[in-house]
Scaffold this motif. Structure first.
Motif, PDB file in Angstrom:
ATOM      1  N   MET A 130       0.842  -1.201   0.000  1.00  0.00           N
ATOM      2  CA  MET A 130       0.000   0.000   0.000  1.00  0.00           C
ATOM      3  C   MET A 130       0.876   1.250   0.000  1.00  0.00           C
ATOM      4  SD  MET A 130      -2.949  -0.871   2.803  1.00  0.00           S
ATOM      5  CE  MET A 130      -3.704  -2.493   2.891  1.00  0.00           C
ATOM      6  N   ALA A 131       1.907   1.223   0.834  1.00  0.00           N
ATOM      7  CA  ALA A 131       2.802   2.380   0.940  1.00  0.00           C
ATOM      8  C   ALA A 131       3.583   2.611  -0.346  1.00  0.00           C
ATOM      9  CB  ALA A 131       3.764   2.181   2.110  1.00  0.00           C
ATOM     10  N   THR A 132       4.137   1.545  -0.922  1.00  0.00           N
ATOM     11  CA  THR A 132       4.950   1.721  -2.126  1.00  0.00           C
ATOM     12  C   THR A 132       4.087   2.048  -3.343  1.00  0.00           C
ATOM     13  OG1 THR A 132       4.978  -0.674  -2.588  1.00  0.00           O
ATOM     14  CG2 THR A 132       6.774   0.222  -1.254  1.00  0.00           C
ATOM     15  N   LEU A 133       2.892   1.496  -3.410  1.00  0.00           N
ATOM     16  CA  LEU A 133       1.989   1.831  -4.515  1.00  0.00           C
ATOM     17  C   LEU A 133       1.600   3.308  -4.475  1.00  0.00           C
ATOM     18  CD1 LEU A 133      -0.369  -1.289  -4.573  1.00  0.00           C
ATOM     19  CD2 LEU A 133       1.090  -0.518  -6.458  1.00  0.00           C
ATOM     20  N   SER A 134       1.434   3.843  -3.284  1.00  0.00           N
ATOM     21  CA  SER A 134       1.035   5.247  -3.164  1.00  0.00           C
ATOM     22  C   SER A 134       2.120   6.185  -3.675  1.00  0.00           C
ATOM     23  CB  SER A 134       0.698   5.583  -1.709  1.00  0.00           C
ATOM     24  OG  SER A 134       1.853   5.567  -0.899  1.00  0.00           O
ATOM     25  N   VAL A 135       3.350   5.704  -3.679  1.00  0.00           N
ATOM     26  CA  VAL A 135       4.478   6.509  -4.166  1.00  0.00           C
ATOM     27  C   VAL A 135       4.768   6.223  -5.639  1.00  0.00           C
ATOM     28  CG1 VAL A 135       6.940   6.993  -3.915  1.00  0.00           C
ATOM     29  CG2 VAL A 135       5.529   6.628  -1.882  1.00  0.00           C
ATOM     30  N   HIS A 136       4.754   4.961  -6.018  1.00  0.00           N
ATOM     31  CA  HIS A 136       5.223   4.563  -7.351  1.00  0.00           C
ATOM     32  C   HIS A 136       4.145   4.508  -8.434  1.00  0.00           C
ATOM     33  CE1 HIS A 136       8.662   2.270  -5.098  1.00  0.00           C
ATOM     34  NE2 HIS A 136       8.902   3.560  -5.202  1.00  0.00           N
ATOM     35  N   ASN A 137       2.930   4.184  -8.069  1.00  0.00           N
ATOM     36  CA  ASN A 137       1.892   3.982  -9.080  1.00  0.00           C
ATOM     37  C   ASN A 137       1.099   5.264  -9.302  1.00  0.00           C
ATOM     38  OD1 ASN A 137      -0.595   3.169 -10.461  1.00  0.00           O
ATOM     39  ND2 ASN A 137       0.073   1.085 -10.067  1.00  0.00           N
ATOM     40  N   LYS A 138       1.347   5.927 -10.410  1.00  0.00           N
ATOM     41  CA  LYS A 138       0.697   7.201 -10.700  1.00  0.00           C
ATOM     42  C   LYS A 138      -0.671   7.032 -11.352  1.00  0.00           C
ATOM     43  CE  LYS A 138       4.491   9.036  -9.227  1.00  0.00           C
ATOM     44  NZ  LYS A 138       4.539   9.540  -7.837  1.00  0.00           N
TER      45      LYS A 138
END
Length: 227
Positions: free
Chosen positions: A134-142
């Motif tokens: 959830m945390a990494t998707l919020s940063v990486h997935n635009k």
């Protein structure tokens, strides 16, 4: 670089002092640990480039740094659900979870549904995987929409009573990162944090208080409003 050359290089870079330092930060995997730093592993990954079959070999080596390297050189487009499951079930430290999620898992086409699956797991590092994603998707997935993240909120609330250190910290991380994505999600995340704050669990109150402090800070507010 070939498999045996990589293992030889990892042995050459072995650093016992780093192993001790890792242990102090809660990194005590069951696999063999050489203490090779992540920056050095990234340099190796740049030389190796993407090599999915090699990544699978490295994962099966039973060496912590080789598994970290596997996450760097594996191809997200070739990673199968079965391979993701195999790796996740053998996670044995928070750093391997975070590195593999942020460098590989969150780039797969099926990652979104896996978040919901992993959130139901009982083992500490498997469950951490859901909230790290959830945390990494919020940063990486635009491309993901706000509503996609809001669908994670019930999972965050439900897991907020988990007192285990590496789950609790990942739940907090997920809530904070989602809340820093944009103004709208910031407001929604603060509302959720205040709801979690009322739950009668030490972990819930810690997660909520920490998230509210950061998400309402002037630095975060200025940053998201300037996007």
């Amino acid at each position: 670089m070939k498999y045996e050359e990589i293992l030889q290089e990892l042995r050459f870079l072995k650093n016992p002092k780093n192993v001790e330092g890792m242990a102090r930060f809660g990194i005590r995997p069951k696999t063999k640990v050489y203490g090779v730093s992540v920056p050095k592993l990234r340099k190796m990954a740049k030389i190796i480039k993407k090599d999915h079959n090699l990544a699978l070999e490295l994962w099966d080596s039973g060496i912590h740094e080789a598994r970290l390297l596997a996450g760097f050189v594996a191809d997200a487009e070739k990673l199968t659900n079965a391979q993701m499951e195999k790796w996740t079930r053998s996670f044995d430290s928070w750093d391997i979870v975070d590195q593999v999620c942020g460098n590989l898992f969150d780039k797969t086409e099926f990652v979104y549904k896996k978040v919901f699956e992993f959130s139901k797991r009982k083992k500490e590092f498997e469950k951490r995987t859901a909230f790290t994603l959830m945390a990494t998707l919020s940063v990486h997935n635009k491309k993901m929409k706000d509503q996609d993240f809001i669908k994670f909120f019930p999972l965050i609330e439900k897991a907020s009573n988990d007192e285990r250190n590496f789950v609790k910290k990942a739940v907090n991380w997920a809530l904070r990162q989602i809340g820093k994505r944009n103004v709208s999600l910031n407001k929604e995340a603060i509302i959720l944090a205040k709801k979690i704050q009322t739950l009668n669990y030490k972990s819930s109150k810690w997660i909520a208080n920490n998230a509210i402090k950061e998400l309402t800070s002037s630095n975060v507010q200025q940053r998201i409003k300037s996007k």
